[in-house]
Scaffold this motif. Structure first.
Motif, PDB file in Angstrom:
ATOM      1  N   LYS A  53     -13.957  -5.771   4.757  1.00 39.28           N
ATOM      2  CA  LYS A  53     -13.784  -4.249   5.381  1.00 39.28           C
ATOM      3  C   LYS A  53     -13.590  -3.263   4.311  1.00 39.28           C
ATOM      4  CE  LYS A  53     -11.384  -1.898   8.822  1.00 39.28           C
ATOM      5  NZ  LYS A  53     -10.194  -1.863   9.982  1.00 39.28           N
ATOM      6  N   LYS A 102       0.759  -1.207  -0.071  1.00 37.48           N
ATOM      7  CA  LYS A 102      -0.007   0.020  -0.010  1.00 37.48           C
ATOM      8  C   LYS A 102       0.983   1.172  -0.107  1.00 37.48           C
ATOM      9  CE  LYS A 102      -3.357   0.211   2.929  1.00 37.48           C
ATOM     10  NZ  LYS A 102      -4.076  -0.029   4.050  1.00 37.48           N
ATOM     11  N   GLY A 125      -2.904  -4.582  -1.318  1.00 32.57           N
ATOM     12  CA  GLY A 125      -2.892  -4.494   0.324  1.00 32.57           C
ATOM     13  C   GLY A 125      -2.509  -6.006   0.631  1.00 32.57           C
ATOM     14  N   TRP A 126      -1.991  -5.939   2.168  1.00 27.20           N
ATOM     15  CA  TRP A 126      -1.497  -7.247   2.618  1.00 27.20           C
ATOM     16  C   TRP A 126      -2.612  -8.205   2.888  1.00 27.20           C
ATOM     17  CZ3 TRP A 126      -1.521  -9.648   7.628  1.00 27.20           C
ATOM     18  CH2 TRP A 126      -2.222  -8.748   8.386  1.00 27.20           C
ATOM     19  N   ASN A 127      -3.830  -7.815   3.136  1.00 32.35           N
ATOM     20  CA  ASN A 127      -4.919  -8.641   3.559  1.00 32.35           C
ATOM     21  C   ASN A 127      -6.336  -8.116   3.096  1.00 32.35           C
ATOM     22  OD1 ASN A 127      -6.634  -7.839   5.823  1.00 32.35           O
ATOM     23  ND2 ASN A 127      -4.562  -7.555   6.837  1.00 32.35           N
ATOM     24  N   ASN A 150      -8.686  -7.376   4.439  1.00 30.50           N
ATOM     25  CA  ASN A 150      -9.608  -6.241   5.292  1.00 30.50           C
ATOM     26  C   ASN A 150      -8.526  -4.916   5.602  1.00 30.50           C
ATOM     27  OD1 ASN A 150     -12.038  -7.279   5.624  1.00 30.50           O
ATOM     28  ND2 ASN A 150     -10.927  -8.918   6.900  1.00 30.50           N
ATOM     29  N   ASP A 151      -7.296  -5.027   5.080  1.00 28.16           N
ATOM     30  CA  ASP A 151      -6.242  -3.783   4.882  1.00 28.16           C
ATOM     31  C   ASP A 151      -5.936  -3.476   3.667  1.00 28.16           C
ATOM     32  OD1 ASP A 151      -4.958  -1.709   6.142  1.00 28.16           O
ATOM     33  OD2 ASP A 151      -3.315  -2.965   6.777  1.00 28.16           O
ATOM     34  N   ALA A 152      -6.914  -3.036   2.949  1.00 28.60           N
ATOM     35  CA  ALA A 152      -6.368  -2.976   1.355  1.00 28.60           C
ATOM     36  C   ALA A 152      -6.661  -1.493   0.885  1.00 28.60           C
ATOM     37  CB  ALA A 152      -7.423  -3.710   0.577  1.00 28.60           C
ATOM     38  N   PRO A 198     -11.907  -0.709   2.103  1.00 28.06           N
ATOM     39  CA  PRO A 198     -10.458  -0.408   2.019  1.00 28.06           C
ATOM     40  C   PRO A 198     -10.161   1.147   2.021  1.00 28.06           C
ATOM     41  CG  PRO A 198     -11.518  -0.865  -0.091  1.00 28.06           C
ATOM     42  CD  PRO A 198     -12.504  -1.488   0.797  1.00 28.06           C
ATOM     43  N   GLU A 199      -9.187   1.526   1.953  1.00 24.68           N
ATOM     44  CA  GLU A 199      -9.099   2.786   1.723  1.00 24.68           C
ATOM     45  C   GLU A 199      -9.249   3.205   0.264  1.00 24.68           C
ATOM     46  OE1 GLU A 199      -5.405   4.850   4.055  1.00 24.68           O
ATOM     47  OE2 GLU A 199      -4.675   3.043   2.997  1.00 24.68           O
TER      48      GLU A 199
END
Length: 289
Positions: free
Chosen positions: A94, A57, A112-114, A116-118, A96-97
């Motif tokens: 979730k 990211k 992103g690394w997963n 829910n954090d993309a 993402p940004e």
């Protein structure tokens, strides 16, 4: 900036790999201990791909100039956030940004690394020229990548490929050095030359495996986009991308595989394309119904 990113990434890989090898008690490969060799290659093979994944990211923002929408300033940004939120909720991930990067060509990417954090980002050109339904379909395609976990899977596949390229290259180097050149005094020049040559050849061959998966995941993301935004909208978005084929794509090399608009030039060898031709993607969606 790209040189600094490259140097920082490689320094992080070397540091993590060195610490891991120390903890495992495998500082380097010596002799015929192929178990230690495999561990050595796996640590370095996966270190590079996993470090790149975890900082993906940050690197994407830096290399593309993506501006994250934290507080929408226009109704278009408000619509963009609301659309991504809705699609993410429907995909079961979730939110993402969300960002916009300054580029005239129509493109978008997710990283992103997963799941829910993309990060999902679209180009300014795409927002200006595509209809709302087409932009929504592009966003649905990128959300599909996130929901499918494509970034993680691609990193793991790259790690496996890196491991075995290093492993077999070093076995070949040892064979040339000890059997062909009859060197009995450690690793000679023949070992290093043969290993480097083998890594180049095996690396090129192995990249076809990674690119094959990359093309497969594009079809899967198109299907996810069709489910979330509708087949007609997804086909329409791909047709718009097809109509803009003459506009050159300026995505950084590290991000090419993550953009919706990737391989465009027929002159490129099909085996090394990160994306299937747009006409094949459109045909697959139409056959899907």
């Amino acid at each position: 900036m790209r040189i600094l990113l490259f140097l920082a990434t490689n320094l992080a890989v070397l540091l993590i790999a060195s610490i891991t090898l120390k903890l495992l008690g495998v500082d380097r490969f010596t002799g015929q201990n192929y178990g230690n060799l495999l561990i050595y290659c796996a640590v370095f093979g996966f270190a590079g791909s996993l470090v790149s994944l975890f900082i993906s990211k940050w690197m994407a923002k830096m290399s593309t100039g993506t501006e994250i929408i934290s507080q929408p300033r226009t109704r278009h940004e408000q619509w963009l956030l609301q659309t991504v939120e809705q699609l993410s909720r429907e995909a079961g991930i979730k939110m993402p940004e969300v960002g916009i990067f300054p580029a005239y060509e129509a493109n978008a990417f997710a990283t992103g690394w997963n799941r829910n954090d993309a990060l999902v980002a679209v180009s300014q050109g795409l927002l200006e020229r595509f209809s709302p339904d087409e932009v929504r379909a592009v966003l649905a395609h990128e959300i599909g990548h996130v929901a499918n976990g494509d970034m993680v899977t691609l990193a793991l596949i790259q790690g496996v490929v890196n491991t075995f390229v290093m492993f077999f290259a070093r076995i070949f180097g040892t064979f040339v050095d000890k059997v062909v050149l009859k060197n009995e005094e450690g690793e000679g020049i023949g070992y290093f030359i043969a290993t480097i040559a083998a890594e180049l050849v095996l690396g090129i061959l192995a990249s076809t495996i990674v690119m094959w998966f990359s093309r497969r995941r594009e079809f899967r993301a198109d299907e996810a986009g069709a489910q979330l935004a509708g087949t007609r909208s997804m086909v329409g978005a791909l047709q718009r991308l097809q109509a803009e084929q003459e506009i050159p794509v300026h995505m950084p090399d590290t991000m090419t595989a993550f953009g919706i608009n990737g391989a465009k030039k027929a002159s490129l060898a099909a085996l090394f394309m990160s994306h299937p031709p747009l006409e094949e993607r459109i045909r697959a969606l139409l056959q899907r119904g």
